[in-house]
Design a protein around this motif. Structure first.
Motif, PDB file in Angstrom:
ATOM      1  N   TYR A  48       1.370  12.448   7.004  1.00 26.26           N
ATOM      2  CA  TYR A  48       0.621  12.394   5.747  1.00 26.26           C
ATOM      3  C   TYR A  48       1.459  12.851   4.553  1.00 26.26           C
ATOM      4  N   THR A  49       2.765  12.842   4.685  1.00 27.41           N
ATOM      5  CA  THR A  49       3.635  13.314   3.595  1.00 27.41           C
ATOM      6  C   THR A  49       4.415  12.184   2.925  1.00 27.41           C
ATOM      7  N   LYS A  50       3.958  10.949   3.092  1.00 27.40           N
ATOM      8  CA  LYS A  50       4.644   9.825   2.454  1.00 27.40           C
ATOM      9  C   LYS A  50       4.443   9.894   0.934  1.00 27.40           C
ATOM     10  N   PRO A  51       5.342   9.299   0.170  1.00 26.68           N
ATOM     11  CA  PRO A  51       5.223   9.363  -1.298  1.00 26.68           C
ATOM     12  C   PRO A  51       4.001   8.610  -1.810  1.00 26.68           C
ATOM     13  N   TYR A  52       3.457   9.107  -2.897  1.00 27.46           N
ATOM     14  CA  TYR A  52       2.318   8.465  -3.552  1.00 27.46           C
ATOM     15  C   TYR A  52       2.837   7.573  -4.673  1.00 27.46           C
ATOM     16  N   LEU A  53       2.578   6.281  -4.567  1.00 24.37           N
ATOM     17  CA  LEU A  53       3.141   5.306  -5.502  1.00 24.37           C
ATOM     18  C   LEU A  53       2.226   5.001  -6.678  1.00 24.37           C
ATOM     19  N   GLY A  54       1.251   5.827  -6.925  1.00 25.93           N
ATOM     20  CA  GLY A  54       0.388   5.627  -8.078  1.00 25.93           C
ATOM     21  C   GLY A  54      -0.974   5.093  -7.692  1.00 25.93           C
ATOM     22  N   PRO A  55      -1.869   4.922  -8.663  1.00 23.69           N
ATOM     23  CA  PRO A  55      -3.223   4.429  -8.382  1.00 23.69           C
ATOM     24  C   PRO A  55      -3.212   3.002  -7.853  1.00 23.69           C
ATOM     25  N   GLU A  56      -4.383   2.563  -7.397  1.00 18.60           N
ATOM     26  CA  GLU A  56      -4.488   1.233  -6.807  1.00 18.60           C
ATOM     27  C   GLU A  56      -4.117   0.136  -7.798  1.00 18.60           C
ATOM     28  N   SER A  59      -0.588  -1.229  -7.589  1.00 20.17           N
ATOM     29  CA  SER A  59      -0.153  -1.862  -6.347  1.00 20.17           C
ATOM     30  C   SER A  59       0.307  -3.292  -6.604  1.00 20.17           C
ATOM     31  N   ALA A  60       1.083  -3.827  -5.682  1.00 16.64           N
ATOM     32  CA  ALA A  60       1.503  -5.227  -5.788  1.00 16.64           C
ATOM     33  C   ALA A  60       0.325  -6.180  -5.678  1.00 16.64           C
ATOM     34  N   VAL A  61      -0.728  -5.748  -4.970  1.00 19.68           N
ATOM     35  CA  VAL A  61      -1.977  -6.517  -4.876  1.00 19.68           C
ATOM     36  C   VAL A  61      -3.095  -5.611  -5.377  1.00 19.68           C
ATOM     37  N   PRO A  62      -3.280  -5.522  -6.693  1.00 17.87           N
ATOM     38  CA  PRO A  62      -4.305  -4.627  -7.240  1.00 17.87           C
ATOM     39  C   PRO A  62      -5.707  -5.099  -6.878  1.00 17.87           C
ATOM     40  N   PRO A  63      -6.685  -4.195  -6.893  1.00 18.43           N
ATOM     41  CA  PRO A  63      -8.053  -4.581  -6.521  1.00 18.43           C
ATOM     42  C   PRO A  63      -8.614  -5.716  -7.363  1.00 18.43           C
ATOM     43  N   ALA A  64      -8.339  -5.718  -8.679  1.00 13.67           N
ATOM     44  CA  ALA A  64      -8.880  -6.766  -9.538  1.00 13.67           C
ATOM     45  C   ALA A  64      -8.379  -8.143  -9.106  1.00 13.67           C
ATOM     46  N   LEU A  65      -7.086  -8.240  -8.778  1.00 12.17           N
ATOM     47  CA  LEU A  65      -6.530  -9.514  -8.327  1.00 12.17           C
ATOM     48  C   LEU A  65      -7.111  -9.920  -6.980  1.00 12.17           C
ATOM     49  N   LEU A  66      -7.210  -8.979  -6.057  1.00 10.86           N
ATOM     50  CA  LEU A  66      -7.726  -9.285  -4.721  1.00 10.86           C
ATOM     51  C   LEU A  66      -9.169  -9.757  -4.792  1.00 10.86           C
ATOM     52  N   TYR A  67     -10.018  -9.040  -5.521  1.00 11.13           N
ATOM     53  CA  TYR A  67     -11.425  -9.413  -5.604  1.00 11.13           C
ATOM     54  C   TYR A  67     -11.599 -10.764  -6.304  1.00 11.13           C
ATOM     55  N   GLY A 236      -2.301  -7.071   4.132  1.00 15.15           N
ATOM     56  CA  GLY A 236      -2.317  -5.879   4.989  1.00 15.15           C
ATOM     57  C   GLY A 236      -0.951  -5.249   5.125  1.00 15.15           C
ATOM     58  N   LEU A 237       0.078  -6.094   5.211  1.00 12.67           N
ATOM     59  CA  LEU A 237       1.445  -5.574   5.312  1.00 12.67           C
ATOM     60  C   LEU A 237       1.824  -4.801   4.062  1.00 12.67           C
ATOM     61  N   ASN A 238       1.371  -5.273   2.909  1.00 15.15           N
ATOM     62  CA  ASN A 238       1.668  -4.578   1.661  1.00 15.15           C
ATOM     63  C   ASN A 238       1.017  -3.198   1.632  1.00 15.15           C
ATOM     64  N   ARG A 239      -0.177  -3.077   2.218  1.00 18.27           N
ATOM     65  CA  ARG A 239      -0.849  -1.771   2.256  1.00 18.27           C
ATOM     66  C   ARG A 239      -0.032  -0.750   3.054  1.00 18.27           C
ATOM     67  N   VAL A 240       0.583  -1.203   4.124  1.00 17.06           N
ATOM     68  CA  VAL A 240       1.410  -0.300   4.929  1.00 17.06           C
ATOM     69  C   VAL A 240       2.720  -0.002   4.221  1.00 17.06           C
ATOM     70  N   ALA A 241       3.314  -1.003   3.595  1.00 19.37           N
ATOM     71  CA  ALA A 241       4.600  -0.818   2.928  1.00 19.37           C
ATOM     72  C   ALA A 241       4.490   0.144   1.752  1.00 19.37           C
ATOM     73  N   GLU A 242       3.334   0.186   1.094  1.00 24.33           N
ATOM     74  CA  GLU A 242       3.143   1.081  -0.046  1.00 24.33           C
ATOM     75  C   GLU A 242       2.551   2.433   0.363  1.00 24.33           C
ATOM     76  N   TYR A 243       2.481   2.691   1.668  1.00 26.00           N
ATOM     77  CA  TYR A 243       1.977   3.966   2.202  1.00 26.00           C
ATOM     78  C   TYR A 243       0.537   4.252   1.767  1.00 26.00           C
ATOM     79  N   ARG A 244      -0.260   3.192   1.639  1.00 26.44           N
ATOM     80  CA  ARG A 244      -1.669   3.387   1.279  1.00 26.44           C
ATOM     81  C   ARG A 244      -2.570   3.337   2.503  1.00 26.44           C
TER      82      ARG A 244
END
Length: 318
Positions: A48-56, A59-67, A236-244
């Motif tokens: 649980y010590t992976k870096p935090y890359l900022g709010p959602e 992300s490369a696939v932000p919630p607004a784009l996904l929805y 899904g792969l992006n979620r893992v790559a960004e440590y989310r």
């Protein structure tokens, strides 16, 4: 005494179910009605010590784009496909003497195109909200921690007595970071992005496969379907790559999305198949009452050719 038809009653019942599903999804998503389970952690746990890359939103696939994609693309594809199939059916048959509307209540008539389109889109929208409810329920119950949880939690290891990494911290006051980031980091299992993306991709892929029957699409349909599934996998792969999310979160999200999409397509809309849109019962003459043996049916070569060319079928879900 006024009485509603069974069709109207069933329509009202379905609207009530849809409204209840939307309200439940709203309470899960935008209110604190359901408390998130507080899961403990070990001091200095490297999981649980992976870096935090900022709010959602960063992300490369932000919630607004996904929805927007999961709501817009299937809606557009279904509407366009249904219109094209309807026009092909309409122009390929002599429909002047046939009924072109269907009764949906005591006083309401709908074009078959409208009914089919609204049914497929309604089931799809219901599945989206259902997927969101399943995912949010899983996140609230498990309270699984994100890979960057300790980064946003910022625990005071000295005050917590973490002289060694095997000490387990279970109380909520252990974190000193931003409370919104901490709450979001406690809701990762299953992955909502993975579930919604694979649900939309699978539903649309199955719709294209079962509905489009044009010649020359034997290779185009699987390529398009696999492309949609590939986009969901990359999400899904992006979620893992960004440590989310953890891999287990993404896999669980895929399972939820696939299960709901498969159930709705197979059991609710029956693989987008049904009876023919327009009744093709030929008019019966008075001479039909005579025995068939006395009136053998002979088709001319022209009739056989027309019948062989008239192969476009437009199916309606019952």
């Amino acid at each position: 005494m006024f009485s509603r038809s069974p069709v109207t009653t069933m329509l009202y019942f379905q609207l009530v179910i849809m409204a209840g599903t939307v309200m439940l999804a709203y309470y899960f998503e935008y209110t604190d009605t359901f408390d998130v389970h507080v899961q403990g952690f070990f001091c200095y746990d490297s999981s649980y010590t992976k870096p935090y890359l900022g709010p959602e939103e960063s992300s490369a696939v932000p919630p607004a784009l996904l929805y927007t994609l999961v709501a817009g693309i299937p809606t557009l594809v279904i509407i366009v496909t249904e219109c094209v199939l309807f026009l092909l059916q309409y122009t390929s048959k002599d429909l002047d003497s046939r009924e072109k509307t269907i009764v949906t209540g005591d006083c309401c008539y709908l074009n078959p195109l409208v009914r089919r389109t609204f049914r497929f889109l309604g089931v799809y929208a219901f599945g989206l909200f259902t997927t969101d409810i399943f995912v949010n329920a899983g996140q609230v119950v498990t309270g699984n921690l994100a890979p960057h949880f300790l980064t946003v939690c910022k625990p005071n290891y000295t005050a917590l007595g973490c002289q060694h990494a095997l000490r387990f911290i279970s109380h909520q006051e252990a974190c000193t970071g931003n409370q919104e980031d901490i709450l979001r980091a406690r809701k990762t299992f299953p992955s909502k992005e993975a579930a919604l993306s694979v649900y939309a991709a699978l539903y649309l892929a199955m719709y294209i496969t079962y509905t489009v029957k044009a010649k020359g699409t034997r290779l185009a349909k699987p390529v398009l379907s696999l492309g949609l599934m590939c986009l969901a996998f990359l999400t899904g792969l992006n979620r893992v790559a960004e440590y989310r999310n953890h891999w287990s979160d993404v896999i669980a999200g895929f399972v939820v999305g696939v299960a709901i999409a498969t159930f709705l397509v197979v059991c609710v809309v029956h693989n987008f198949k049904g009876k023919l849109l327009f009744s093709e019962s030929p008019p019966q003459d008075h001479a039909d009452s005579a025995p068939m043996a006395n009136h053998p049916r002979v088709e001319s070569p022209l009739q056989k050719y027309i019948a062989s060319q008239n192969h476009i079928a437009f199916a309606e879900v019952t």
